[in-house]
Design a protein around this motif. Structure first.
Motif, PDB file in Angstrom:
ATOM      1  N   PRO A  59       0.807  -1.232   0.000  1.00  0.00           N
ATOM      2  CA  PRO A  59       0.000   0.000   0.000  1.00  0.00           C
ATOM      3  C   PRO A  59       0.835   1.275   0.000  1.00  0.00           C
ATOM      4  O   PRO A  59       0.333   2.342  -0.339  1.00  0.00           O
ATOM      5  N   GLN A  60       2.133   1.154   0.369  1.00  0.00           N
ATOM      6  CA  GLN A  60       2.997   2.338   0.370  1.00  0.00           C
ATOM      7  C   GLN A  60       3.277   2.846  -1.045  1.00  0.00           C
ATOM      8  O   GLN A  60       3.821   3.938  -1.216  1.00  0.00           O
ATOM      9  N   THR A  61       2.903   2.073  -2.055  1.00  0.00           N
ATOM     10  CA  THR A  61       3.113   2.501  -3.439  1.00  0.00           C
ATOM     11  C   THR A  61       1.932   3.313  -3.979  1.00  0.00           C
ATOM     12  O   THR A  61       1.949   3.709  -5.150  1.00  0.00           O
ATOM     13  N   ASN A  62       0.939   3.561  -3.168  1.00  0.00           N
ATOM     14  CA  ASN A  62      -0.235   4.342  -3.577  1.00  0.00           C
ATOM     15  C   ASN A  62       0.211   5.667  -4.202  1.00  0.00           C
ATOM     16  O   ASN A  62       0.828   6.502  -3.548  1.00  0.00           O
ATOM     17  N   ALA A  63      -0.115   5.849  -5.471  1.00  0.00           N
ATOM     18  CA  ALA A  63       0.336   7.046  -6.205  1.00  0.00           C
ATOM     19  C   ALA A  63      -0.271   8.331  -5.657  1.00  0.00           C
ATOM     20  O   ALA A  63       0.237   9.428  -5.931  1.00  0.00           O
ATOM     21  N   PHE A  64      -1.324   8.230  -4.879  1.00  0.00           N
ATOM     22  CA  PHE A  64      -2.010   9.406  -4.344  1.00  0.00           C
ATOM     23  C   PHE A  64      -1.630   9.682  -2.889  1.00  0.00           C
ATOM     24  O   PHE A  64      -2.257  10.498  -2.225  1.00  0.00           O
ATOM     25  N   ASN A  65      -0.586   8.996  -2.413  1.00  0.00           N
ATOM     26  CA  ASN A  65      -0.133   9.193  -1.040  1.00  0.00           C
ATOM     27  C   ASN A  65       1.387   9.225  -0.966  1.00  0.00           C
ATOM     28  O   ASN A  65       1.984   8.610  -0.082  1.00  0.00           O
ATOM     29  N   GLN A  66       2.010   9.968  -1.869  1.00  0.00           N
ATOM     30  CA  GLN A  66       3.462  10.048  -1.909  1.00  0.00           C
ATOM     31  C   GLN A  66       3.938  11.366  -1.285  1.00  0.00           C
ATOM     32  O   GLN A  66       3.499  12.445  -1.682  1.00  0.00           O
ATOM     33  N   ILE A  67       4.835  11.238  -0.304  1.00  0.00           N
ATOM     34  CA  ILE A  67       5.356  12.408   0.406  1.00  0.00           C
ATOM     35  C   ILE A  67       6.036  13.379  -0.551  1.00  0.00           C
ATOM     36  O   ILE A  67       6.720  12.982  -1.493  1.00  0.00           O
ATOM     37  N   ASP A  68       5.840  14.682  -0.295  1.00  0.00           N
ATOM     38  CA  ASP A  68       6.418  15.763  -1.117  1.00  0.00           C
ATOM     39  C   ASP A  68       5.941  15.717  -2.559  1.00  0.00           C
ATOM     40  O   ASP A  68       6.602  16.250  -3.458  1.00  0.00           O
ATOM     41  N   ASN A  69       4.809  15.104  -2.766  1.00  0.00           N
ATOM     42  CA  ASN A  69       4.273  15.030  -4.123  1.00  0.00           C
ATOM     43  C   ASN A  69       2.747  15.055  -4.082  1.00  0.00           C
ATOM     44  O   ASN A  69       2.148  16.090  -4.325  1.00  0.00           O
ATOM     45  N   THR A  70       2.142  13.918  -3.764  1.00  0.00           N
ATOM     46  CA  THR A  70       0.682  13.839  -3.809  1.00  0.00           C
ATOM     47  C   THR A  70       0.032  13.661  -2.449  1.00  0.00           C
ATOM     48  O   THR A  70      -1.188  13.756  -2.336  1.00  0.00           O
ATOM     49  N   ALA A  71       0.814  13.344  -1.405  1.00  0.00           N
ATOM     50  CA  ALA A  71       0.222  13.128  -0.079  1.00  0.00           C
ATOM     51  C   ALA A  71      -0.308  14.437   0.502  1.00  0.00           C
ATOM     52  O   ALA A  71       0.170  15.519   0.171  1.00  0.00           O
ATOM     53  N   LEU A  72      -1.284  14.325   1.376  1.00  0.00           N
ATOM     54  CA  LEU A  72      -1.886  15.486   2.014  1.00  0.00           C
ATOM     55  C   LEU A  72      -0.842  16.270   2.795  1.00  0.00           C
ATOM     56  O   LEU A  72      -0.069  15.701   3.561  1.00  0.00           O
ATOM     57  N   GLU A  73      -0.840  17.591   2.576  1.00  0.00           N
ATOM     58  CA  GLU A  73       0.082  18.471   3.289  1.00  0.00           C
ATOM     59  C   GLU A  73      -0.636  19.738   3.711  1.00  0.00           C
ATOM     60  O   GLU A  73      -1.565  20.197   3.036  1.00  0.00           O
ATOM     61  N   VAL A  74      -0.191  20.306   4.816  1.00  0.00           N
ATOM     62  CA  VAL A  74      -0.681  21.605   5.272  1.00  0.00           C
ATOM     63  C   VAL A  74       0.457  22.606   5.135  1.00  0.00           C
ATOM     64  O   VAL A  74       1.572  22.356   5.592  1.00  0.00           O
ATOM     65  N   ILE A  75       0.167  23.739   4.502  1.00  0.00           N
ATOM     66  CA  ILE A  75       1.157  24.797   4.270  1.00  0.00           C
ATOM     67  C   ILE A  75       0.740  26.025   5.071  1.00  0.00           C
ATOM     68  O   ILE A  75      -0.452  26.331   5.161  1.00  0.00           O
ATOM     69  N   ASP A  76       1.712  26.739   5.643  1.00  0.00           N
ATOM     70  CA  ASP A  76       1.343  27.832   6.543  1.00  0.00           C
ATOM     71  C   ASP A  76       0.745  29.035   5.824  1.00  0.00           C
ATOM     72  O   ASP A  76       0.023  29.822   6.427  1.00  0.00           O
ATOM     73  N   ASN A  77       1.020  29.209   4.534  1.00  0.00           N
ATOM     74  CA  ASN A  77       0.366  30.272   3.765  1.00  0.00           C
ATOM     75  C   ASN A  77       0.539  29.963   2.282  1.00  0.00           C
ATOM     76  O   ASN A  77       1.103  28.938   1.920  1.00  0.00           O
ATOM     77  N   MET A  78       0.071  30.856   1.413  1.00  0.00           N
ATOM     78  CA  MET A  78       0.081  30.555  -0.018  1.00  0.00           C
ATOM     79  C   MET A  78       1.201  31.258  -0.779  1.00  0.00           C
ATOM     80  O   MET A  78       1.162  31.366  -2.007  1.00  0.00           O
ATOM     81  N   THR A  79       2.231  31.705  -0.078  1.00  0.00           N
ATOM     82  CA  THR A  79       3.347  32.359  -0.749  1.00  0.00           C
ATOM     83  C   THR A  79       4.359  31.326  -1.245  1.00  0.00           C
ATOM     84  O   THR A  79       4.321  30.155  -0.867  1.00  0.00           O
TER      85      THR A  79
END
Length: 268
Positions: free
Chosen positions: A81-101
């Protein structure tokens, strides 16, 4: 004689009585008017508050209902399951960013603080391939909440930017009606488990084998290349605050927690 008697039997109000009755009538009318105006103002305030609450509640429902899908794929490999193309770190996995800059920072998964932009992907057409229409997110942009409708796979192989010009963002709140003053996504109550624990080894070097901190991969991150498999149970706490543009005194704040259905599985 009869005429004199009739004149004497006639009665009426004196000037003083008329003045008193007029004052009493004016007081009654003023009281009724005050009650009416108070009712109208109260009803107006209630309608304004109700309108704002409805706008923010609808927005919260839209965000929560979409974020919960992060990592969904139509081609899940149950063996790896770690090969899930929609859960790849620094690419497609869910991330929270502190702002939009452009120089925004990624919020740590176990931090109490978060950010005003969240990015993620899921397999909207269930074909197992990351397409433009599988790239989503929400961000706060000058008082307006926007939703990332799609990305651009051809020109951007990474999908972890809140300000990439190749992405398509659409407004989901009306800036003429509601000013969203604050939007925050945080991983407060997420958990990470190292599936190799217990392994009868002192992973964190504190002289004790298999303590609770070694099982928590937020506390003791496995070394890259170790082959350890970690499972992250992600919970997103959303805080939303807004006010009416026409009357800034009318404000509201909502909170909701979203448990992402698809856990993030990684091999270190």
């Amino acid at each position: 004689w009869m005429l004199i008697m009739n004149n004497r039997s006639q009665k009426g109000f004196s000037l003083i009585e008329l003045m008193v009755s007029t004052v009493v009538g004016m007081i009654i009318i003023a009281g009724a008017t005050n009650v009416y105006l108070t009712t109208i103002v109260s009803s107006s305030d209630t309608l304004k508050q109700s309108k704002l609450n409805q706008e923010l509640s609808t927005l919260m429902s839209v965000m929560a209902g979409d974020i919960i899908r992060a990592g969904v794929t139509g081609n899940l490999d149950y063996v790896s399951p770690q090969t899930n193309a929609f859960n790849q770190i620094d690419n497609t996995a869910l991330e929270v960013i502190d702002n939009m800059t452009d120089n925004a920072q990624v919020a740590w998964a176990n931090a109490s603080t978060g950010g005003s932009c969240i990015l993620y992907t899921y397999d909207a057409d269930l074909d197992g391939v990351v397409d433009d229409g599988d790239i989503f997110g929400f961000r706060l942009n000058n008082g307006v909440v926007e939703m990332r409708q799609q990305g651009d796979v051809a020109n951007n192989t990474r999908h972890d930017s809140c300000s990439d010009s190749d992405d398509t963002w659409l407004q989901v709140t009306d800036g003429r009606l509601v000013n969203v003053t604050s939007l925050n996504f945080a991983f407060n109550n997420s958990e990470c488990i190292n599936t190799r624990e217990p392994n009868d080894a002192d992973e964190d070097g504190d002289g004790t084998n298999d303590n609770s901190g070694e099982m928590d991969c937020y506390d003791t991150a496995p070394v890259n290349g170790s082959g350890n498999i970690t499972v992250e149970v992600r919970q997103i706490d959303i805080t939303l605050t807004g006010q009416l543009v026409a009357d800034a005194s009318v404000s509201a704040s909502l909170n909701q927690s979203v448990r992402v259905r698809n856990d993030l599985i990684r091999q270190r």
